[in-house]
Design a protein around this motif. Structure first.
Motif, PDB file in Angstrom:
ATOM      1  N   GLY A  77       0.826  -1.209   0.000  1.00  0.00           N
ATOM      2  CA  GLY A  77       0.000   0.000   0.000  1.00  0.00           C
ATOM      3  C   GLY A  77       0.859   1.258   0.000  1.00  0.00           C
ATOM      4  N   LEU A  78       0.484   2.222  -0.848  1.00  0.00           N
ATOM      5  CA  LEU A  78       1.215   3.493  -0.943  1.00  0.00           C
ATOM      6  C   LEU A  78       0.214   4.632  -0.704  1.00  0.00           C
ATOM      7  N   PRO A  79      -0.045   4.921   0.581  1.00  0.00           N
ATOM      8  CA  PRO A  79      -1.172   5.803   0.938  1.00  0.00           C
ATOM      9  C   PRO A  79      -0.814   7.292   0.876  1.00  0.00           C
ATOM     10  N   THR A  80      -0.729   7.833  -0.324  1.00  0.00           N
ATOM     11  CA  THR A  80      -0.425   9.257  -0.443  1.00  0.00           C
ATOM     12  C   THR A  80      -1.270   9.903  -1.536  1.00  0.00           C
ATOM     13  N   ASP A  81      -1.740  11.119  -1.259  1.00  0.00           N
ATOM     14  CA  ASP A  81      -2.488  11.864  -2.280  1.00  0.00           C
ATOM     15  C   ASP A  81      -2.027  13.311  -2.336  1.00  0.00           C
ATOM     16  N   GLU A  82      -0.806  13.564  -1.868  1.00  0.00           N
ATOM     17  CA  GLU A  82      -0.341  14.958  -1.835  1.00  0.00           C
ATOM     18  C   GLU A  82      -0.019  15.493  -3.225  1.00  0.00           C
ATOM     19  N   ALA A  83       0.063  14.608  -4.242  1.00  0.00           N
ATOM     20  CA  ALA A  83       0.324  15.055  -5.616  1.00  0.00           C
ATOM     21  C   ALA A  83      -0.962  15.175  -6.422  1.00  0.00           C
ATOM     22  N   SER A  84      -2.115  15.009  -5.769  1.00  0.00           N
ATOM     23  CA  SER A  84      -3.403  15.111  -6.463  1.00  0.00           C
ATOM     24  C   SER A  84      -3.720  16.572  -6.766  1.00  0.00           C
ATOM     25  N   SER A  85      -4.242  16.826  -7.962  1.00  0.00           N
ATOM     26  CA  SER A  85      -4.436  18.208  -8.402  1.00  0.00           C
ATOM     27  C   SER A  85      -5.835  18.735  -8.094  1.00  0.00           C
ATOM     28  N   PHE A  86      -6.810  17.872  -7.930  1.00  0.00           N
ATOM     29  CA  PHE A  86      -8.204  18.328  -7.857  1.00  0.00           C
ATOM     30  C   PHE A  86      -8.853  18.009  -6.518  1.00  0.00           C
ATOM     31  N   ALA A  87      -8.781  16.760  -6.104  1.00  0.00           N
ATOM     32  CA  ALA A  87      -9.431  16.361  -4.855  1.00  0.00           C
ATOM     33  C   ALA A  87      -8.545  15.370  -4.109  1.00  0.00           C
ATOM     34  N   ARG A  88      -8.470  15.528  -2.800  1.00  0.00           N
ATOM     35  CA  ARG A  88      -7.747  14.558  -1.983  1.00  0.00           C
ATOM     36  C   ARG A  88      -8.642  13.358  -1.682  1.00  0.00           C
ATOM     37  N   GLY A  89      -8.050  12.310  -1.150  1.00  0.00           N
ATOM     38  CA  GLY A  89      -8.831  11.145  -0.758  1.00  0.00           C
ATOM     39  C   GLY A  89      -8.224   9.830  -1.209  1.00  0.00           C
ATOM     40  N   ALA A  90      -7.345   9.894  -2.239  1.00  0.00           N
ATOM     41  CA  ALA A  90      -6.735   8.654  -2.733  1.00  0.00           C
ATOM     42  C   ALA A  90      -5.786   8.022  -1.713  1.00  0.00           C
ATOM     43  N   ALA A  91      -5.382   8.787  -0.690  1.00  0.00           N
ATOM     44  CA  ALA A  91      -4.525   8.205   0.358  1.00  0.00           C
ATOM     45  C   ALA A  91      -5.264   7.084   1.095  1.00  0.00           C
ATOM     46  N   GLN A  92      -6.597   7.126   1.055  1.00  0.00           N
ATOM     47  CA  GLN A  92      -7.381   6.058   1.691  1.00  0.00           C
ATOM     48  C   GLN A  92      -7.610   4.877   0.743  1.00  0.00           C
ATOM     49  N   GLY A  93      -7.027   4.961  -0.464  1.00  0.00           N
ATOM     50  CA  GLY A  93      -7.220   3.912  -1.471  1.00  0.00           C
ATOM     51  C   GLY A  93      -6.789   2.520  -1.031  1.00  0.00           C
ATOM     52  N   PRO A  94      -5.571   2.379  -0.466  1.00  0.00           N
ATOM     53  CA  PRO A  94      -5.144   1.033  -0.059  1.00  0.00           C
ATOM     54  C   PRO A  94      -6.083   0.403   0.967  1.00  0.00           C
ATOM     55  N   GLN A  95      -6.500   1.223   1.942  1.00  0.00           N
ATOM     56  CA  GLN A  95      -7.412   0.726   2.980  1.00  0.00           C
ATOM     57  C   GLN A  95      -8.749   0.312   2.361  1.00  0.00           C
ATOM     58  N   GLY A  96      -9.270   1.124   1.445  1.00  0.00           N
ATOM     59  CA  GLY A  96     -10.544   0.813   0.798  1.00  0.00           C
ATOM     60  C   GLY A  96     -10.457  -0.442  -0.060  1.00  0.00           C
ATOM     61  N   THR A  97      -9.326  -0.601  -0.747  1.00  0.00           N
ATOM     62  CA  THR A  97      -9.145  -1.783  -1.593  1.00  0.00           C
ATOM     63  C   THR A  97      -9.063  -3.045  -0.743  1.00  0.00           C
ATOM     64  N   ARG A  98      -8.287  -2.980   0.348  1.00  0.00           N
ATOM     65  CA  ARG A  98      -8.150  -4.161   1.224  1.00  0.00           C
ATOM     66  C   ARG A  98      -9.479  -4.546   1.855  1.00  0.00           C
ATOM     67  N   GLN A  99     -10.249  -3.533   2.268  1.00  0.00           N
ATOM     68  CA  GLN A  99     -11.536  -3.810   2.890  1.00  0.00           C
ATOM     69  C   GLN A  99     -12.410  -4.644   1.936  1.00  0.00           C
ATOM     70  N   ALA A 100     -12.411  -4.272   0.657  1.00  0.00           N
ATOM     71  CA  ALA A 100     -13.207  -5.022  -0.330  1.00  0.00           C
ATOM     72  C   ALA A 100     -12.562  -6.376  -0.626  1.00  0.00           C
ATOM     73  N   LEU A 101     -11.226  -6.411  -0.687  1.00  0.00           N
ATOM     74  CA  LEU A 101     -10.507  -7.648  -1.017  1.00  0.00           C
ATOM     75  C   LEU A 101     -10.763  -8.732   0.027  1.00  0.00           C
ATOM     76  N   TYR A 102     -10.743  -8.331   1.299  1.00  0.00           N
ATOM     77  CA  TYR A 102     -10.882  -9.302   2.383  1.00  0.00           C
ATOM     78  C   TYR A 102     -12.320  -9.410   2.891  1.00  0.00           C
TER      79      TYR A 102
END
Ligand code: MN
Ligand code: MN
Length: 278
Positions: free
Chosen positions: A19-44
């Motif tokens: 997991g690489l939880p960072t969204d500081e390079a996002s240009s429009f909206a933050r939130g992708a830092a929670q991507g790894p957690q969201g993906t794992r929640q669905a995966l498991y």
């Protein structure tokens, strides 16, 4: 058409899920830092299981053939890029293939620095609504709009093939010519057989490459994208898959976990193919 099946028993390769939880390079909206957690929640999630479509029991192989390393601790800015590159290089050095979970798409640049130095003759396939080839975006050369410009500048990548592109500006079209990037034309987005494959392949999947109807949980909605089945066909038809990432899941914009479920599905098939392909 030949449908590939899981013919390898046991799987050939070990895989690290990182997991690489960072969204500081996002240009429009933050939130992708929670991507790894969201993906794992669905995966498991118990709503599905951990079998691949080809018949590989990923649940039984966890901690044996593939390893969920959790999320990398990132210090921010240039330090994060160094930390990501080092972590991926370490796994590659141990003979493992790496499947990274973003995070915004900026994470792919340091990942591909490690891959480009480890593999000669690497092809990168990018599924994305956007070319991400800006020389700089809003003053940031490491924005999530720029990672493939930075990657191509290294000279360590042999080919970049982009699929799903539907937002290219004049500048990005110039950058495409400058770096010799190949585009799969939109009438062939669902046909990986259009590409003549040579050597190892890294697949970078920006979830906004899919149609927003199938993947609403991203920061940049761009209608007219790939179907999940078309995305899965790319995973299945790449003959030698050595690395991958799934990026730009923004759980705060998702609807009923639809996009997280798609990310988890992609992760399952990617895990299987990364273990199986030579
Ligand atoms: Mn992208
Ligand atoms: Mn994108």
């Amino acid at each position: 058409m030949v449908i590939p099946s899981s013919g390898f028993d046991p799987p050939l390769h070990e895989v690290a899920l990182l997991g690489l939880p960072t969204d500081e390079a996002s240009s429009f909206a933050r939130g992708a830092a929670q991507g790894p957690q969201g993906t794992r929640q669905a995966l498991y999630s118990e709503s599905s299981n951990l079998w691949s479509e080809g018949g590989l029991d990923l649940g039984g192989m966890r901690d044996v053939r593939w390893h969920d390393l959790g999320d990398l601790e990132l210090s921010g800015g240039a330090a994060s890029r160094r930390e990501i590159e080092a972590a991926v290089a370490q796994q590659l050095g141990q003979g493992r293939r790496v499947l990274s979970l973003g995070g915004d798409h900026a994470v792919s640049y340091p990942v591909l620095r490690a891959y480009g130095q480890h593999y000669s003759d690497l092809t990168v396939v990018q599924i994305d609504a956007h070319p991400d080839l800006y020389d700089e975006f809003e003053g940031d050369r490491y924005s999530h709009a720029c990672p493939f410009a930075r990657t191509m500048e290294t000279g360590w990548i042999t080919r970049l093939v982009q699929v799903g592109i539907r937002t290219a500006t004049a500048h990005q079209r110039e950058q495409k010519e400058r770096f010799g990037v190949e585009w799969v034309e939109r009438c062939h987005w669902g046909d990986p057989g259009r590409v003549s494959w040579t050597g190892p392949v890294y697949l970078s999947i920006d979830l906004d490459g899919f149609d927003p109807g199938c993947a609403p949980g991203v920061s940049h909605l761009e209608a007219g994208g790939l179907s999940p089945r078309e995305g899965l066909d790319w995973i299945w038809r790449i003959p030698r898959l050595v690395g991958a990432d799934v990026v730009e899941l923004n759980p705060s914009r998702d609807r009923q976990g639809v996009t997280a479920a798609l990310a988890a599905k992609l992760v399952k098939e990617l895990l299987a193919r990364l273990m199986e392909t030579p």
